[in-house]
Scaffold this motif. Structure first.
Motif, mmCIF file in Angstrom:
data_model
loop_
_atom_site.group_PDB
_atom_site.id
_atom_site.type_symbol
_atom_site.label_atom_id
_atom_site.label_comp_id
_atom_site.label_asym_id
_atom_site.label_seq_id
_atom_site.Cartn_x
_atom_site.Cartn_y
_atom_site.Cartn_z
ATOM 1 N N MET A 179 -48.645 20.912 44.746
ATOM 2 C CA MET A 179 -48.345 19.493 44.782
ATOM 3 C C MET A 179 -48.429 18.956 43.353
ATOM 4 N N LEU A 180 -47.386 18.237 42.963
ATOM 5 C CA LEU A 180 -47.369 17.595 41.650
ATOM 6 C C LEU A 180 -48.063 16.242 41.708
ATOM 7 N N LYS A 181 -48.876 15.968 40.695
ATOM 8 C CA LYS A 181 -49.478 14.640 40.554
ATOM 9 C C LYS A 181 -48.630 13.866 39.553
ATOM 10 N N ILE A 182 -48.119 12.726 40.003
ATOM 11 C CA ILE A 182 -47.221 11.917 39.186
ATOM 12 C C ILE A 182 -47.821 10.533 38.983
ATOM 13 N N LEU B 162 -39.224 8.604 44.544
ATOM 14 C CA LEU B 162 -40.010 9.833 44.648
ATOM 15 C C LEU B 162 -40.290 10.190 46.106
ATOM 16 N N ASN B 163 -40.589 9.192 46.926
ATOM 17 C CA ASN B 163 -40.806 9.437 48.359
ATOM 18 C C ASN B 163 -39.550 9.961 49.026
ATOM 19 N N GLY C 117 -38.191 18.447 50.579
ATOM 20 C CA GLY C 117 -39.356 19.163 51.066
ATOM 21 C C GLY C 117 -40.452 19.372 50.033
ATOM 22 N N GLU C 118 -40.456 18.569 48.993
ATOM 23 C CA GLU C 118 -41.505 18.641 47.966
ATOM 24 C C GLU C 118 -42.673 17.747 48.377
#
Length: 82
Positions: free
Chosen positions: A1-4, A21-22, A29-30
């Protein structure tokens, strides 16, 4: 999981980027963890080194996006390399 991290002094712009982003998460599927900040100061009080991606507004009151990107490169990214 990327933290943005999304930094923008305008709430509507922060919300719009979060919405994009959502939508990308759903369509591709990210999985992201998105945090919204109204100022560079708010972001710096968090732990900037935890974020994989930082989206910056160029023009913000106080510390602008260009100044913050220089700070992050000089103080956060270089520390992570050592």
């Amino acid at each position: 999981m990327l933290k943005i991290a999304v930094l923008d002094d305008e709430r509507a712009q922060r919300d719009l980027l979060a919405e994009y982003l959502n939508r990308y998460e759903t369509e591709c599927g990210e999985t992201f963890s998105v945090s919204l900040f109204a100022s560079a100061q708010d972001f710096l009080q968090d732990n900037p080194a935890e974020y994989d991606v930082v989206l910056l507004d160029i023009q913000m009151p106080g510390v602008d996006g260009m100044t913050l990107s220089g700070y992050l490169y000089g103080h956060v990214l270089l520390r992570l390399r050592h």
